[in-house]
Design an enzyme around this catalytic site. Structure first.
Site, PDB file in Angstrom:
ATOM      1  CD1 TRP A   1       2.816   7.936 -90.369  1.00 20.80           C
ATOM      2  CD2 TRP A   1       4.571   9.216 -89.806  1.00 20.80           C
ATOM      3  NE1 TRP A   1       2.373   8.916 -89.531  1.00 20.80           N
ATOM      4  CE2 TRP A   1       3.416   9.721 -89.170  1.00 20.80           C
ATOM      5  CE3 TRP A   1       5.778   9.872 -89.592  1.00 20.80           C
ATOM      6  CZ2 TRP A   1       3.439  10.825 -88.330  1.00 20.80           C
ATOM      7  CZ3 TRP A   1       5.806  10.970 -88.766  1.00 20.80           C
ATOM      8  CH2 TRP A   1       4.645  11.442 -88.138  1.00 20.80           C
ATOM      9  CE  LYS A  50      -5.681   6.620 -75.414  1.00 19.61           C
ATOM     10  NZ  LYS A  50      -4.466   6.009 -74.986  1.00 19.61           N
ATOM     11  CG  ASN A  65      11.667   2.050 -91.022  1.00 22.48           C
ATOM     12  OD1 ASN A  65      11.201   2.216 -92.138  1.00 22.48           O
ATOM     13  ND2 ASN A  65      11.193   1.173 -90.151  1.00 22.48           N
ATOM     14  N   GLY A  66      13.644   6.014 -90.448  1.00 22.91           N
ATOM     15  CA  GLY A  66      14.437   6.962 -89.659  1.00 22.91           C
ATOM     16  C   GLY A  66      14.720   8.228 -90.441  1.00 22.91           C
ATOM     17  NE  ARG A 120       6.051   0.011 -86.765  1.00 20.05           N
ATOM     18  CZ  ARG A 120       6.827  -0.162 -85.713  1.00 20.05           C
ATOM     19  NH1 ARG A 120       6.624  -1.198 -84.950  1.00 20.05           N
ATOM     20  NH2 ARG A 120       7.780   0.677 -85.432  1.00 20.05           N
ATOM     21  CD  GLU A 171      -4.348   8.077 -79.163  1.00 19.01           C
ATOM     22  OE1 GLU A 171      -4.351   7.521 -78.068  1.00 19.01           O
ATOM     23  OE2 GLU A 171      -3.353   8.037 -79.928  1.00 19.01           O
ATOM     24  CG  HIS A 206      -6.110  29.369 -61.692  1.00 20.33           C
ATOM     25  ND1 HIS A 206      -5.908  30.463 -60.890  1.00 20.33           N
ATOM     26  CD2 HIS A 206      -6.352  28.327 -60.857  1.00 20.33           C
ATOM     27  CE1 HIS A 206      -6.007  30.099 -59.617  1.00 20.33           C
ATOM     28  NE2 HIS A 206      -6.279  28.802 -59.578  1.00 20.33           N
ATOM     29  CE  LYS A 226       0.440   0.408 -80.029  1.00 19.94           C
ATOM     30  NZ  LYS A 226      -0.488   0.973 -79.034  1.00 19.94           N
ATOM     31  CB  CYS A 259       8.848   3.857 -91.971  1.00 22.14           C
ATOM     32  SG  CYS A 259       8.757   5.570 -92.485  1.00 22.14           S
ATOM     33  CD  GLU A 264      -4.142   7.643 -71.549  1.00 26.33           C
ATOM     34  OE1 GLU A 264      -3.261   8.469 -71.806  1.00 26.33           O
ATOM     35  OE2 GLU A 264      -4.399   6.674 -72.286  1.00 26.33           O
TER      36      GLU A 264
END
Ligand code: AGP
Length: 603
Positions: free
Chosen positions: A74, A480, A98-99, A27, A483, A499, A598, A2, A476
């Site tokens: 969000w 990437k 927010n939160g 974000r 996402e 394995h 973000k 948010c 990483e």
């Protein structure tokens, strides 16, 4: 996640608020709204979906106002729709939040029992209704805000606007919130992210938790005033007067911020040398040089954690101190054994990631020293740590973190050598300048990477493998790709393939194998095992390696000559570009991938 933007001043409020919200789009959000004050009445307009939807309504309405608050939501509590979007309000007050209010259910029941009605499914409306309820019981809006805030559990930031005045109030607990002032034009601002205020303000205030901020542009002596919850004047805030230019936040000639940020890396790498070996930088290095800790706990999330895994290798190699690098979300709840002669090292681009902040608090509570490797000066993490190693990446807009990873790793390398007492300007300059040159060479070969992407992007799945220093890069690389391209990708230690995951290998599975000179023979045999099962091989190795080139379907040779510690940066940048081009071919929203934010300011 948010985003909040508020404005009050002598000019139009709607445009700067909408412009601020547009800047916060990166974000991640799923609805947007604005509340403005006109002729002593509050109006609220909010729309599900992109900010464009809200802008269309505003274009028709052409609201006139000089006090407004806006929000990008969000969803956490309640589905994505117009009603659940913020601001929430009634004929007396409007709020954005927010939160998460952790005791929202309990408070909602209490308020319902007192006859208050709820229109949305959000926890934020609980704050609105409790505030309205308290307005009748307290003398001022300020008192009502404090009384309401005191009843809440969880981490939140709020901005409150009343129909009776142009004054904005804001308050937070462990959630980002800044106040801004343009003293030349008598305008005050509030936001969850200083980036929304770039170019609008000449002063940004960073209040601490549980400080009530009163933004009143007509109060010439104190247009931004802070109060403790007992009503006394508070000094618990920091001021930043640094001007950030607007051009640093545009895409320039690039199609996406992510691509622009990938291309910024050669310059940023060199910048670290000038920053850390300037008088100010050397002062910091002197302060921490030779510092010894019994144990180092690294906690971070996502890409920052992957940087932490590379940094762990550096610290262990140079200082022989034991280091554990963990997901912040795991670390905070696993009841870690913590002793006061140890260090908590927290890595974060935003400095606002809720889980990382919780780990920092946990460590401080146990008497450990806290250091950060962080991009955002003034962020909560920055303010809470004793020592902050800034990564100087500039604003990172792409949700997929690229340049921040590179800078985190390189700053971690400087930190490790400083702890070990072997930091050396000439050596770092040589390594980082050489690295920068080699990164530029990779960027010049973008077409080759694009070609590989075009040949593999339709495959079913991708397994990234690496060993030792390259293992975090396999993780990483996979993160990437998934996402931004929305494809299934996994990062594995090459030696672990047999394995379990090797059963996934067939002619539709791509193995992106990082096979560098370090542990060469071992990693090569892992790649051969995949090849034998008809997996599609994309290999990243050293330039001119005929053996690797012969066994791969696509080979990308990298010039690593002369580098000591920093080859993971090179292989990672190849993978950044590969993910970017696969995502582009798939037509995804590269800078703002679906469902992602973000900076993850809630758990
Ligand atoms: C990386 O591409 C991600 N978007 C994500 O994993 C990110 O690195 C993570 O959320 C941590 O963020 P921070 O660095 O701001 O703490």
């Amino acid at each position: 996640m948010c985003g909040i933007v508020g404005y009050s001043g002598t000019s139009d409020a709607v445009n700067p608020v909408v412009e601020g919200l547009a800047r916060l789009e990166y974000r991640g959000y799923d609805s947007a709204g604005i509340s403005y004050r006109h002729d002593g009445e509050l109006h609220i307009i909010k729309k599900e979906g992109k900010l464009e939807n809200l802008k269309k309504v505003l274009a028709q309405l052409k609201p006139v106002s000089s006090t407004a608050i806006g929000h990008t939501r969000w969803a956490t509590h309640g589905v994505v729709n117009d009603t659940n979007a913020h601001p929430h309000g009634n004929d007396r007050v409007s709020i954005v939040h927010n939160g998460i209010i952790e005791n929202a259910n309990l408070l909602r029941e209490e308020l319902k029992a007192s006859g208050l009605e709820f229109r949305s499914q959000t926890d934020s409306e609980v704050f609105l209704n409790l505030l309205t309820f308290n307005l009748d019981k307290t003398e001022t809006l300020k008192d009502a805000i404090v009384t309401t805030f005191n009843r809440l559990e969880g981490n939140s930031a709020f901005v409150i606007m009343s129909k009776d005045s142009h004054v904005l109030y804001s308050i937070k607990r462990s959630a980002p919130l800044v106040c801004g002032l343009n003293s030349k034009s008598e305008e005050v601002f509030v936001s969850s992210d200083p980036y929304a205020l770039v170019g609008f303000t000449n002063k940004i205030y960073f209040p601490e938790d549980e400080v009530l901020c009163e933004s009143d542009y007509r109060n010439v002596d104190a247009p931004v005033q802070f109060y403790e919850l007992d009503g006394s004047i508070s000094k618990r805030f920091k001021i930043q007067q640094k001007e950030v230019k607007l051009d640093v936040v545009s895409k320039g000639k690039y199609e996406h911020f992510m691509l622009k940020e990938i291309h910024e890396q050669p310059e940023l790498i060199k910048k670290l040398v000038s920053v850390y070996f300037s008088d100010h930088g050397l002062e910091q290095l002197k302060r921490i040089e030779g510092k010894k800790f019994q144990y180092i706990h690294i906690a971070a999330c996502g890409t920052a954690l992957h940087a932490g895994l590379v940094i762990k290798n550096y610290i262990e190699a140079y200082t022989k101190t034991r280091v554990h690098s963990d997901f912040a979300s795991e670390f905070r709840y696993k009841k870690p054994v913590l002793n006061s002669d140890e260090l908590g090292l927290f890595i974060s681009q935003s400095g606002e990631t809720a889980d990382t902040l919780a780990c920092q608090e946990l460590c401080t509570g146990a008497g450990l020293k806290s250091y950060s490797i962080v991009n955002t000066e003034g962020s909560t993490l920055y303010r809470n740590c004793e020592e902050n190693m800034l990564i100087h990446a500039g604003i990172e807009i792409g949700v997929a973190s690229t340049k921040a990873f590179t800078q985190q790793v390189l700053v971690g390398n400087i930190l490790a050598k400083t702890f070990a007492g072997i930091i050396n300007k000439e050596e770092i300059t040589k390594e980082y300048y050489l690295l920068s040159e080699k990164v530029s060479k990779i960027l010049d070969r973008e077409e080759e990477i694009k070609q590989i992407a075009s040949e593999i992007y339709q495959r079913n799945g991708f397994i990234f493998t690496g060993r030792g220093a390259q293992f975090p890069i396999a993780l990483e690389g996979a993160l990437k790709l998934k996402e931004i391209a929305y494809v299934h990708a996994e990062g594995y230690a090459a030696g672990e393939l047999k394995h379990g995951p090797i059963s996934l290998i067939d002619e539709n599975m791509v193995n992106i194998a990082i096979v560098t000179p370090d542990l060469y023979d071992k990693t090569l045999s892992n790649a051969e095992e995949v090849k034998a099962r008809r997996g599609i091989m994309v290999i990243l190795g050293d330039e001119g390696n005929k053996e690797l080139s012969a066994m791969s379907d696509h080979y990308f040779g990298i010039d690593m000559d002369g580098l000591t510690d920093t080859t993971p940066i090179l292989t990672n940048i190849v993978l950044q570009l590969l993910s970017y081009h696969i995502a582009k071919l798939k037509g995804t929203d590269i800078d703002k991938p679906r469902n992602l934010a973000k900076s993850v300011t809630v758990e």
